[in-house]
Design a protein around this motif. Sequence first.
Motif, PDB file in Angstrom:
ATOM      1  N   ARG A  80       0.884  -1.353  -0.428  1.00 39.65           N
ATOM      2  CA  ARG A  80       0.202  -0.338   0.491  1.00 39.65           C
ATOM      3  C   ARG A  80       1.163   1.150   0.127  1.00 39.65           C
ATOM      4  N   TYR A  81       0.947   2.071  -1.148  1.00 37.64           N
ATOM      5  CA  TYR A  81       1.412   3.464  -1.027  1.00 37.64           C
ATOM      6  C   TYR A  81       0.878   4.310  -0.691  1.00 37.64           C
ATOM      7  N   GLN A  82       1.048   5.482   0.004  1.00 41.30           N
ATOM      8  CA  GLN A  82       0.489   7.151  -0.308  1.00 41.30           C
ATOM      9  C   GLN A  82       1.810   8.313  -0.584  1.00 41.30           C
ATOM     10  N   PRO A 161      -8.754   7.274  -3.000  1.00 41.13           N
ATOM     11  CA  PRO A 161      -7.920   6.599  -1.536  1.00 41.13           C
ATOM     12  C   PRO A 161      -7.722   5.036  -2.051  1.00 41.13           C
ATOM     13  N   PHE A 162      -6.733   4.512  -2.681  1.00 43.39           N
ATOM     14  CA  PHE A 162      -6.596   3.241  -2.900  1.00 43.39           C
ATOM     15  C   PHE A 162      -7.446   2.500  -3.635  1.00 43.39           C
ATOM     16  N   GLU A 163      -7.899   3.327  -4.721  1.00 41.95           N
ATOM     17  CA  GLU A 163      -9.131   2.985  -6.046  1.00 41.95           C
ATOM     18  C   GLU A 163      -8.614   3.146  -6.928  1.00 41.95           C
ATOM     19  N   SER A 164      -6.756   3.814  -6.698  1.00 42.28           N
ATOM     20  CA  SER A 164      -5.738   3.384  -7.810  1.00 42.28           C
ATOM     21  C   SER A 164      -5.035   1.798  -7.256  1.00 42.28           C
ATOM     22  N   LYS A 165      -5.053   1.097  -8.455  1.00 43.26           N
ATOM     23  CA  LYS A 165      -4.444  -0.143  -8.281  1.00 43.26           C
ATOM     24  C   LYS A 165      -3.603  -1.310  -8.960  1.00 43.26           C
ATOM     25  N   SER A 166      -2.406  -1.605  -9.035  1.00 46.03           N
ATOM     26  CA  SER A 166      -2.306  -1.971 -10.129  1.00 46.03           C
ATOM     27  C   SER A 166      -1.446  -3.520  -9.269  1.00 46.03           C
ATOM     28  N   ASP A 167      -1.198  -4.110 -10.855  1.00 44.05           N
ATOM     29  CA  ASP A 167      -0.535  -5.536 -11.155  1.00 44.05           C
ATOM     30  C   ASP A 167       0.346  -5.841 -11.275  1.00 44.05           C
ATOM     31  N   TYR A 184      -2.970   2.090  -4.095  1.00 45.53           N
ATOM     32  CA  TYR A 184      -2.365   3.484  -3.384  1.00 45.53           C
ATOM     33  C   TYR A 184      -3.106   5.068  -3.312  1.00 45.53           C
ATOM     34  N   SER A 185      -2.828   5.459  -2.371  1.00 44.44           N
ATOM     35  CA  SER A 185      -3.623   7.154  -1.801  1.00 44.44           C
ATOM     36  C   SER A 185      -2.707   7.671  -2.822  1.00 44.44           C
ATOM     37  N   PHE A 186      -3.309   9.256  -3.022  1.00 40.94           N
ATOM     38  CA  PHE A 186      -2.738  10.154  -3.438  1.00 40.94           C
ATOM     39  C   PHE A 186      -3.136  11.988  -2.687  1.00 40.94           C
ATOM     40  N   ASN A 187      -3.478  11.781  -1.170  1.00 34.11           N
ATOM     41  CA  ASN A 187      -3.833  12.872  -1.065  1.00 34.11           C
ATOM     42  C   ASN A 187      -3.044  12.842   0.286  1.00 34.11           C
ATOM     43  N   GLY A 188      -1.882  12.391   0.585  1.00 37.74           N
ATOM     44  CA  GLY A 188      -1.147  12.387   1.318  1.00 37.74           C
ATOM     45  C   GLY A 188      -0.364  14.179   1.815  1.00 37.74           C
ATOM     46  N   VAL A 189       0.125  14.341   2.899  1.00 34.45           N
ATOM     47  CA  VAL A 189       0.468  15.553   3.015  1.00 34.45           C
ATOM     48  C   VAL A 189       2.352  14.999   3.279  1.00 34.45           C
ATOM     49  N   SER A 190       2.847  16.314   2.938  1.00 27.36           N
ATOM     50  CA  SER A 190       4.091  16.530   3.223  1.00 27.36           C
ATOM     51  C   SER A 190       4.631  17.882   3.512  1.00 27.36           C
TER      52      SER A 190
END
Length: 193
Positions: A80-82, A161-167, A184-190
Amino acid sequence: MLLAKDYVTPEDILKLPSITNNYLCPIDANIYDIEFLRYKIRDLKTGNTILEISLSKDNEDIINDYFVENDSNDLGRFIRYQFTPNFLKLKSIGATFEFKIGNKSIRNFRMIEKHYFRNTLLQCYDFNFGFCMPNSTNTWEHIYDVPSLTSSFINDIINNPFESKSDTFYFADGKLIIHNKADYSFNGVSHED
């Protein structure tokens, strides 16, 4: 399973219309004892490292942060990527992984990775590594061109979030030997946001 034969080929994978529900090979199909040791993602334009994970068994805390255990037999097969929304603005990324090979050499080592948002195919990547010597440690960098998406599509990805997936499928001599999955989630903060 996809087919009547006893193994999955790259051609079978390239025809898949959507994310798989299950793993298409058992974990013991990895007869080459491939072990992934390190994984790094970098922005090709700036050279900045976005993510780096050491997958050594001594690094259990990091592994627990990324890998999701669906079943004890599948440990290490789902990650799981964020990321931040800025990730979706990148043009190209380099993904480097380091891996060990067991006692058998591998001819024609190939990886096919398919990325989806919901059931829409965003991109299919196909990389050939070639030959791997037995008992060797290897480093492989894939260059990914990030698909160009509309602003509304990017917002949809960020807001779901997490509706992006890969095989990710690894082959040796045209036979599937490893199948990994990710979301994958792309709503993280940095601190840069």
